[in-house]
Design an enzyme around this catalytic site. Structure first.
Site, PDB file in Angstrom:
ATOM      1  N   GLU A 205       0.805  -1.219   0.000  1.00  0.00           N
ATOM      2  CA  GLU A 205       0.000   0.000   0.000  1.00  0.00           C
ATOM      3  C   GLU A 205       0.836   1.266   0.000  1.00  0.00           C
ATOM      4  O   GLU A 205       0.335   2.362   0.239  1.00  0.00           O
ATOM      5  CB  GLU A 205      -0.969  -0.023   1.187  1.00  0.00           C
ATOM      6  CG  GLU A 205      -1.940  -1.194   1.072  1.00  0.00           C
ATOM      7  CD  GLU A 205      -2.965  -1.250   2.189  1.00  0.00           C
ATOM      8  OE1 GLU A 205      -2.926  -0.378   3.082  1.00  0.00           O
ATOM      9  OE2 GLU A 205      -3.810  -2.159   2.154  1.00  0.00           O
ATOM     10  N   ASP A 312     -13.652  -4.249  10.227  1.00  0.00           N
ATOM     11  CA  ASP A 312     -13.433  -4.575   8.809  1.00  0.00           C
ATOM     12  C   ASP A 312     -13.795  -6.039   8.604  1.00  0.00           C
ATOM     13  O   ASP A 312     -14.889  -6.372   8.159  1.00  0.00           O
ATOM     14  CB  ASP A 312     -11.987  -4.280   8.426  1.00  0.00           C
ATOM     15  CG  ASP A 312     -11.638  -4.747   7.012  1.00  0.00           C
ATOM     16  OD1 ASP A 312     -12.567  -5.020   6.214  1.00  0.00           O
ATOM     17  OD2 ASP A 312     -10.437  -4.850   6.682  1.00  0.00           O
ATOM     18  N   LYS A 337     -15.742  -1.511   2.214  1.00  0.00           N
ATOM     19  CA  LYS A 337     -14.991  -1.989   1.046  1.00  0.00           C
ATOM     20  C   LYS A 337     -15.996  -2.539   0.044  1.00  0.00           C
ATOM     21  O   LYS A 337     -16.664  -3.543   0.320  1.00  0.00           O
ATOM     22  CB  LYS A 337     -14.003  -3.087   1.453  1.00  0.00           C
ATOM     23  CG  LYS A 337     -12.844  -2.614   2.312  1.00  0.00           C
ATOM     24  CD  LYS A 337     -11.992  -3.794   2.756  1.00  0.00           C
ATOM     25  CE  LYS A 337     -10.735  -3.345   3.479  1.00  0.00           C
ATOM     26  NZ  LYS A 337      -9.980  -4.497   4.044  1.00  0.00           N
TER      27      LYS A 337
END
EC number: 4.2.1.11
Length: 427
Positions: A205, A312, A337
């Protein structure tokens, strides 16, 4: 007319060099929308299924020709000729066409690619930016970025057990000012790591992946870089963590291979609480494992009133799991997401449910990304006030930041920056 006249799926590469799905949707009036689908490295067990070919002679089994064939065949046959502005109806048809609870037959990657490209095509037909088409006249909040400047866990080849260490420019007045702040800290951190003899290679990332022995060591380097860059930790810049604890939860314990330690559920929760008191940490994502409800409740009871606790893997952008978590008093925020659930409509439903329960929402990328910047528009469309889209390097991450700069410029005086108020724990 906004009737769908063509849908074209293709296999492209993501930022890790793995195949992923890209979709073009063409409308009768000449409008066109394109979307590319991301993929994750640390994936929740309850996510919608990303369909791969499992043909070991191509891309080591990671090809997506099956998903592409579904797009060009069965999916086009089902929705060709429909009005692209009927987003919710078409998404329902796609879900029904797949016929499984986790989109495993056609693949969430196939369905999501079509769903997002459809929205882009409809926005193009109406000559509207995507954030305005999806969010309406009230869409004007630019998100506080969670900038992942140190990578560990499965995102990097180093001993750090936690996956992400992030900075949040909560004290900035505008998004562009916050982005500049993050960039200056990123470059300062590079220099400080180099000076201390650490490598400055970057992870998936775009954050640095130094060989540091612990979370505290990583946090100390980041704190030093914030000060050295001329900012005040806690006031100008807050910290956020993503331990991705499901990745090191084994047999009811948290096994820190890098540190050589094992923590019980209670010890894990108290360890995170101590870090949050020792450093200006305002957000912790997946601090406990996805099905460790006991741990999540303990952590929420310990620091849920003073720290944003983001689910998440716990929620996987799924309203059923989110409703269950809300009922049990787990976490106080959800990571959004789009590929965890598979359609734009379901994504927006998860955001809405979170808001109604008083939870915050954080729009997020995946570790395997493309140049597609849809999530930047969705962050503004939902006014969620926070976005997680990587570090200040790699063009797949910068694409989202650059789109937000464009949106801020387009909005002009209407633009608002999420700032400190975006996190209920700080407001």
């Amino acid at each position: 007319m906004t009737a769908i006249v063509d849908i074209i799926g293709r296999e492209i590469l993501d930022s890790r060099g793995n195949p992923t799905v890209e979709v073009d949707v063409a409308l009768e009036d000449g409008a066109m929308g394109r979307a590319a689908v991301p993929s994750g490295a640390s994936t929740g067990a309850h996510e919608a299924v990303e369909l791969r070919d499992d043909d070991q002679t191509r891309y080591f089994g990671k090809g997506v020709r099956k998903a592409v064939d579904a797009i060009n065949g069965e999916i086009f046959d089902a929705i060709g000729g429909m009005d692209a502005e009927q987003q919710a109806q078409i998404d329902e048809i796609l879900i029904g066409l797949d016929g499984t609870a986790n989109k495993s037959r056609l693949g969430a990657n196939a369905i999501l690619g079509v769903s997002l490209a459809l929205a882009r095509a409809a926005a193009d037909s109406l000559d509207m930016p995507l954030y305005r088409y999806v969010g309406g006249v009230s869409a004007r909040t630019l998100p506080v970025p969670m900038m992942n400047i140190v990578n560990g866990g499965v995102h990097a080849d180093n001993p750090i057990d936690f996956q992400e260490f992030m900075i949040m420019p909560v004290g900035a007045k505008t998004f562009s000012e916050g982005l500049r702040c993050g960039s200056e800290i990123f470059h300062t951190l590079r220099a400080e790591l180099k000076k201390a003899g650490h490598n400055t290679n970057v992870g998936d990332e775009g954050g640095f992946a130094p060989n540091l022995p612990s979370a505290s060591a990583a946090l100390d380097f980041i704190m030093g870089a914030i000060v050295k860059a001329g900012y005040k930790p806690g006031d100008d810049v807050a910290l956020a963590l993503d331990p991705a604890a499901s990745e090191f939860f084994k047999d009811g314990k948290y096994v820190y291979a890098g540190e050589g330690k094992t923590r019980s559920i209670e010890e894990q929760a108290r360890y995170l609480a101590k870090l949050a008191s020792d450093y200006p940490i305002v957000s912790i994502e997946d601090g406990m494992a996805e099905d460790d409800f006991e741990g999540w409740k303990l952590l929420t009871d310990l620091i849920g009133k003073s720290c944003q606790l983001v689910g998440d893997d716990l929620f996987v952008t799924n309203v059923t799991r989110l409703a269950d978590g809300i009922g049990k008093g787990l976490a106080n925020s959800i990571l959004i997401k789009v590929n965890q659930i598979g359609t734009l409509t379901e994504t927006l439903a998860a955001v809405e449910m979170a808001y109604k329960a008083g939870y915050t929402a954080v729009m997020s990328h995946r570790s395997g990304e493309t140049e597609d910047s849809t999530i930047a528009d969705l962050a503004v469309a939902t006014n969620c006030g926070q976005i997680k889209t990587g570090s200040l390097s790699r063009s797949d991450r910068a694409a989202k930041y650059n789109q937000l700069l464009r949106i801020e410029q387009q909005l002009g005086a209407q633009a608002r920056y999420g700032g400190r108020a975006a996190l209920k724990a700080l407001a």
